[in-house]
Write a protein that holds these residues in place. Structure first.
Motif, PDB file in Angstrom:
ATOM      1  N   ARG A 181       0.829  -1.218   0.000  1.00  0.00           N
ATOM      2  CA  ARG A 181       0.000   0.000   0.000  1.00  0.00           C
ATOM      3  C   ARG A 181       0.854   1.255   0.000  1.00  0.00           C
ATOM      4  NH1 ARG A 181      -3.475  -3.308   3.227  1.00  0.00           N
ATOM      5  NH2 ARG A 181      -2.350  -2.718   5.124  1.00  0.00           N
ATOM      6  N   GLU A 182       2.003   1.192   0.630  1.00  0.00           N
ATOM      7  CA  GLU A 182       2.858   2.375   0.741  1.00  0.00           C
ATOM      8  C   GLU A 182       3.738   2.589  -0.485  1.00  0.00           C
ATOM      9  OE1 GLU A 182       6.164   4.317   3.828  1.00  0.00           O
ATOM     10  OE2 GLU A 182       5.183   2.409   4.303  1.00  0.00           O
ATOM     11  N   HIS A 183       4.154   1.493  -1.129  1.00  0.00           N
ATOM     12  CA  HIS A 183       5.200   1.626  -2.145  1.00  0.00           C
ATOM     13  C   HIS A 183       4.827   1.134  -3.539  1.00  0.00           C
ATOM     14  CE1 HIS A 183       8.119   2.837   0.884  1.00  0.00           C
ATOM     15  NE2 HIS A 183       7.771   1.797   1.614  1.00  0.00           N
ATOM     16  N   VAL A 184       3.789   0.307  -3.668  1.00  0.00           N
ATOM     17  CA  VAL A 184       3.450  -0.245  -4.984  1.00  0.00           C
ATOM     18  C   VAL A 184       2.218   0.475  -5.512  1.00  0.00           C
ATOM     19  CG1 VAL A 184       2.927  -2.334  -6.299  1.00  0.00           C
ATOM     20  CG2 VAL A 184       4.401  -2.477  -4.287  1.00  0.00           C
ATOM     21  N   HIS A 185       2.444   1.467  -6.381  1.00  0.00           N
ATOM     22  CA  HIS A 185       1.358   2.346  -6.810  1.00  0.00           C
ATOM     23  C   HIS A 185       1.071   2.277  -8.303  1.00  0.00           C
ATOM     24  CE1 HIS A 185       1.442   3.961  -2.821  1.00  0.00           C
ATOM     25  NE2 HIS A 185       2.661   4.432  -2.948  1.00  0.00           N
ATOM     26  N   SER A 186       1.730   1.375  -9.009  1.00  0.00           N
ATOM     27  CA  SER A 186       1.493   1.292 -10.446  1.00  0.00           C
ATOM     28  C   SER A 186       1.519  -0.157 -10.896  1.00  0.00           C
ATOM     29  CB  SER A 186       2.567   2.078 -11.215  1.00  0.00           C
ATOM     30  OG  SER A 186       3.825   1.423 -11.131  1.00  0.00           O
ATOM     31  N   GLU A 187       0.875  -0.405 -12.036  1.00  0.00           N
ATOM     32  CA  GLU A 187       0.875  -1.745 -12.610  1.00  0.00           C
ATOM     33  C   GLU A 187       2.280  -2.164 -12.990  1.00  0.00           C
ATOM     34  OE1 GLU A 187      -0.827  -3.858 -16.649  1.00  0.00           O
ATOM     35  OE2 GLU A 187      -2.084  -2.396 -15.615  1.00  0.00           O
ATOM     36  N   ASP A 188       3.078  -1.236 -13.523  1.00  0.00           N
ATOM     37  CA  ASP A 188       4.445  -1.567 -13.904  1.00  0.00           C
ATOM     38  C   ASP A 188       5.271  -1.994 -12.700  1.00  0.00           C
ATOM     39  OD1 ASP A 188       3.941  -1.024 -16.542  1.00  0.00           O
ATOM     40  OD2 ASP A 188       4.833   0.981 -16.518  1.00  0.00           O
ATOM     41  N   MET A 189       5.097  -1.307 -11.576  1.00  0.00           N
ATOM     42  CA  MET A 189       5.846  -1.655 -10.372  1.00  0.00           C
ATOM     43  C   MET A 189       5.419  -3.025  -9.851  1.00  0.00           C
ATOM     44  SD  MET A 189       8.205  -0.819  -8.310  1.00  0.00           S
ATOM     45  CE  MET A 189       8.825  -1.008  -6.645  1.00  0.00           C
ATOM     46  N   SER A 190       4.117  -3.273  -9.879  1.00  0.00           N
ATOM     47  CA  SER A 190       3.605  -4.569  -9.429  1.00  0.00           C
ATOM     48  C   SER A 190       4.148  -5.707 -10.281  1.00  0.00           C
ATOM     49  CB  SER A 190       2.075  -4.569  -9.461  1.00  0.00           C
ATOM     50  OG  SER A 190       1.557  -5.825  -9.081  1.00  0.00           O
ATOM     51  N   LEU A 191       4.146  -5.515 -11.586  1.00  0.00           N
ATOM     52  CA  LEU A 191       4.635  -6.555 -12.486  1.00  0.00           C
ATOM     53  C   LEU A 191       6.140  -6.773 -12.323  1.00  0.00           C
ATOM     54  CD1 LEU A 191       2.604  -5.731 -15.707  1.00  0.00           C
ATOM     55  CD2 LEU A 191       2.311  -7.697 -14.198  1.00  0.00           C
ATOM     56  N   ALA A 192       6.886  -5.696 -12.124  1.00  0.00           N
ATOM     57  CA  ALA A 192       8.331  -5.825 -11.922  1.00  0.00           C
ATOM     58  C   ALA A 192       8.639  -6.579 -10.637  1.00  0.00           C
ATOM     59  CB  ALA A 192       8.976  -4.436 -11.893  1.00  0.00           C
ATOM     60  N   MET A 193       7.901  -6.277  -9.583  1.00  0.00           N
ATOM     61  CA  MET A 193       8.067  -6.969  -8.302  1.00  0.00           C
ATOM     62  C   MET A 193       7.751  -8.454  -8.453  1.00  0.00           C
ATOM     63  SD  MET A 193       5.886  -6.255  -4.829  1.00  0.00           S
ATOM     64  CE  MET A 193       4.370  -6.817  -5.659  1.00  0.00           C
ATOM     65  N   ASN A 194       6.673  -8.751  -9.161  1.00  0.00           N
ATOM     66  CA  ASN A 194       6.284 -10.148  -9.342  1.00  0.00           C
ATOM     67  C   ASN A 194       7.259 -10.899 -10.247  1.00  0.00           C
ATOM     68  OD1 ASN A 194       3.916 -10.432  -7.722  1.00  0.00           O
ATOM     69  ND2 ASN A 194       2.849  -9.096  -9.159  1.00  0.00           N
ATOM     70  N   GLU A 195       7.846 -10.214 -11.218  1.00  0.00           N
ATOM     71  CA  GLU A 195       8.861 -10.860 -12.050  1.00  0.00           C
ATOM     72  C   GLU A 195      10.076 -11.250 -11.206  1.00  0.00           C
ATOM     73  OE1 GLU A 195      11.397 -10.213 -16.182  1.00  0.00           O
ATOM     74  OE2 GLU A 195      10.453  -8.487 -15.215  1.00  0.00           O
ATOM     75  N   LEU A 196      10.455 -10.364 -10.287  1.00  0.00           N
ATOM     76  CA  LEU A 196      11.572 -10.665  -9.396  1.00  0.00           C
ATOM     77  C   LEU A 196      11.277 -11.909  -8.561  1.00  0.00           C
ATOM     78  CD1 LEU A 196      14.286  -9.915  -8.046  1.00  0.00           C
ATOM     79  CD2 LEU A 196      12.957  -8.497  -6.442  1.00  0.00           C
ATOM     80  N   MET A 197      10.068 -11.982  -7.988  1.00  0.00           N
ATOM     81  CA  MET A 197       9.711 -13.119  -7.144  1.00  0.00           C
ATOM     82  C   MET A 197       9.539 -14.392  -7.966  1.00  0.00           C
ATOM     83  SD  MET A 197       9.925 -12.340  -4.051  1.00  0.00           S
ATOM     84  CE  MET A 197       9.176 -13.852  -3.414  1.00  0.00           C
ATOM     85  N   HIS A 198       8.997 -14.260  -9.159  1.00  0.00           N
ATOM     86  CA  HIS A 198       8.858 -15.414 -10.056  1.00  0.00           C
ATOM     87  C   HIS A 198      10.236 -16.005 -10.335  1.00  0.00           C
ATOM     88  CE1 HIS A 198       8.151 -17.630 -13.813  1.00  0.00           C
ATOM     89  NE2 HIS A 198       6.859 -17.605 -13.525  1.00  0.00           N
ATOM     90  N   ASN A 199      11.197 -15.151 -10.627  1.00  0.00           N
ATOM     91  CA  ASN A 199      12.565 -15.579 -10.903  1.00  0.00           C
ATOM     92  C   ASN A 199      13.200 -16.221  -9.668  1.00  0.00           C
ATOM     93  OD1 ASN A 199      15.639 -14.521 -10.562  1.00  0.00           O
ATOM     94  ND2 ASN A 199      15.262 -15.136 -12.688  1.00  0.00           N
ATOM     95  N   THR A 200      13.011 -15.601  -8.514  1.00  0.00           N
ATOM     96  CA  THR A 200      13.636 -16.096  -7.284  1.00  0.00           C
ATOM     97  C   THR A 200      13.084 -17.461  -6.884  1.00  0.00           C
ATOM     98  OG1 THR A 200      14.023 -13.833  -6.489  1.00  0.00           O
ATOM     99  CG2 THR A 200      14.072 -15.591  -4.855  1.00  0.00           C
ATOM    100  N   LEU A 201      11.764 -17.627  -6.929  1.00  0.00           N
ATOM    101  CA  LEU A 201      11.166 -18.907  -6.553  1.00  0.00           C
ATOM    102  C   LEU A 201      11.511 -20.011  -7.539  1.00  0.00           C
ATOM    103  CD1 LEU A 201       9.720 -17.093  -4.533  1.00  0.00           C
ATOM    104  CD2 LEU A 201       7.622 -18.373  -4.972  1.00  0.00           C
ATOM    105  N   GLU A 202      11.592 -19.664  -8.820  1.00  0.00           N
ATOM    106  CA  GLU A 202      11.994 -20.659  -9.807  1.00  0.00           C
ATOM    107  C   GLU A 202      13.419 -21.127  -9.531  1.00  0.00           C
ATOM    108  OE1 GLU A 202      11.496 -23.286 -12.867  1.00  0.00           O
ATOM    109  OE2 GLU A 202       9.987 -22.014 -11.905  1.00  0.00           O
ATOM    110  N   ARG A 203      14.284 -20.210  -9.155  1.00  0.00           N
ATOM    111  CA  ARG A 203      15.665 -20.578  -8.852  1.00  0.00           C
ATOM    112  C   ARG A 203      15.755 -21.419  -7.578  1.00  0.00           C
ATOM    113  NH1 ARG A 203      17.730 -15.135  -8.221  1.00  0.00           N
ATOM    114  NH2 ARG A 203      19.733 -16.061  -7.646  1.00  0.00           N
ATOM    115  N   ILE A 204      14.895 -21.138  -6.597  1.00  0.00           N
ATOM    116  CA  ILE A 204      14.846 -21.990  -5.400  1.00  0.00           C
ATOM    117  C   ILE A 204      14.463 -23.413  -5.796  1.00  0.00           C
ATOM    118  CG2 ILE A 204      13.569 -22.466  -3.271  1.00  0.00           C
ATOM    119  CD1 ILE A 204      13.390 -19.440  -2.838  1.00  0.00           C
ATOM    120  N   SER A 205      13.453 -23.529  -6.655  1.00  0.00           N
ATOM    121  CA  SER A 205      12.975 -24.850  -7.058  1.00  0.00           C
ATOM    122  C   SER A 205      14.037 -25.632  -7.826  1.00  0.00           C
ATOM    123  CB  SER A 205      11.702 -24.727  -7.907  1.00  0.00           C
ATOM    124  OG  SER A 205      11.995 -24.275  -9.220  1.00  0.00           O
ATOM    125  N   ARG A 206      15.015 -24.935  -8.399  1.00  0.00           N
ATOM    126  CA  ARG A 206      16.030 -25.580  -9.218  1.00  0.00           C
ATOM    127  C   ARG A 206      17.397 -25.640  -8.550  1.00  0.00           C
ATOM    128  NH1 ARG A 206      14.573 -26.817 -14.276  1.00  0.00           N
ATOM    129  NH2 ARG A 206      12.444 -26.246 -14.840  1.00  0.00           N
TER     130      ARG A 206
END
Length: 264
Positions: free
Chosen positions: A87-112
């Protein structure tokens, strides 16, 4: 992704703790934000990203065979995205998608990771925390722990690769029922459904049970001699070849973008 890391690096509270020498052959990672049920702030997402990078580069040097991941102070495993931070820091769709891309990448690397990975689950694994659960080889839950797939109840799809991994773990029908249906699963339901591997009676017993489970990958029971670390890591690499490639971020991004981002 570097720009995303810069933007998130100092946002929010909590921390990720990585101990590469937790026990011989075993590293430990703690998701520590107990006041928010170990939800992930931007700062923690970046620290998790860096911790996985450190693991990737330290496995051979530290002769690692296994990784245990737990929530700080046993309050919860992980409540997903820290909504206060969002609520404090994620105010745009682009920011949300960038954050989720980071987590998608990180979790995929954990799985591998080429080591045996185990989630030590006390309290809840909620939303993004439920997606994190799908990245592990094995899951130990206390009797009162639960996994809650709240994504559709928040008006979004699966942004961190959890649906794809869950299908691989439990099958398409069950994964669709659980995730799209917003199911809250008890530890017993997770065992019966194939998502968890161990149940223990109390929160305080979960870590020790996990370490005992992992011992088979480290020691030969009859002789108490160390198992070849390279052989175990080799088996993990062979198992990973049977998994689908984790190159579907662009597709998952489109699906996520079509859902409601305003409720994050």
């Amino acid at each position: 992704m570097n720009r995303t890391i810069e933007l998130l690096a100092n946002k929010g509270q909590g921390k990720i703790k990585l101990d590469l020498k937790y026990q011989p052959g075993i590293a430990a990672l703690t998701i520590h934000n107990p006041k928010r049920h170990n939800a992930l702030s931007g700062k923690m997402m970046v620290e998790l990203h860096h911790a996985v990078s450190e693991l990737e580069h330290s496995i051979i040097a530290n002769n690692l065979v296994a990784l245990v991941v737990m929530g700080g102070e046993q309050s919860s495993f992980c409540a997903g995205l820290d909504l206060g931070f969002a609520r404090e820091h994620v105010h745009s769709e682009d920011m949300s998608l960038a954050m989720n891309e980071l987590m998608h990448n990180t979790l995929e690397r954990i799985s591998r990771l080429p080591v045996i990975t185990m989630a030590v689950v006390t309290g809840g694994a909620i939303g993004g925390g439920s997606e994190l659960i799908t990245a592990f080889d094995f899951v130990c839950m206390s009797k009162t722990a639960f996994i809650h797939f709240v994504q559709t109840r928040m008006g979004v799809s699966s942004p961190w690769g959890g649906m794809r991994r869950l299908v691989n773990l439990v099958g398409r029908k069950k994964a669709l029922l659980w995730m799209a249906g917003g199911c809250r699963l008890t530890a017993q339901e997770c065992i019966e459904g194939g998502l968890a591997d161990l149940i223990v009676g109390k929160d305080g017993e979960c870590l020790n049970a996990s370490l005992l489970f992992l011992k088979r990958f480290l020691m030969v029971e009859k002789t108490n001699q160390r198992v070849s670390s390279n052989a175990v890591r080799g088996m993990k690499k062979l198992a990973l070849r049977q998994m689908k490639d984790g190159d579907d971020w662009e597709y998952e991004k489109k699906i996520f973008a079509s859902t409601s981002l305003s409720k994050l």
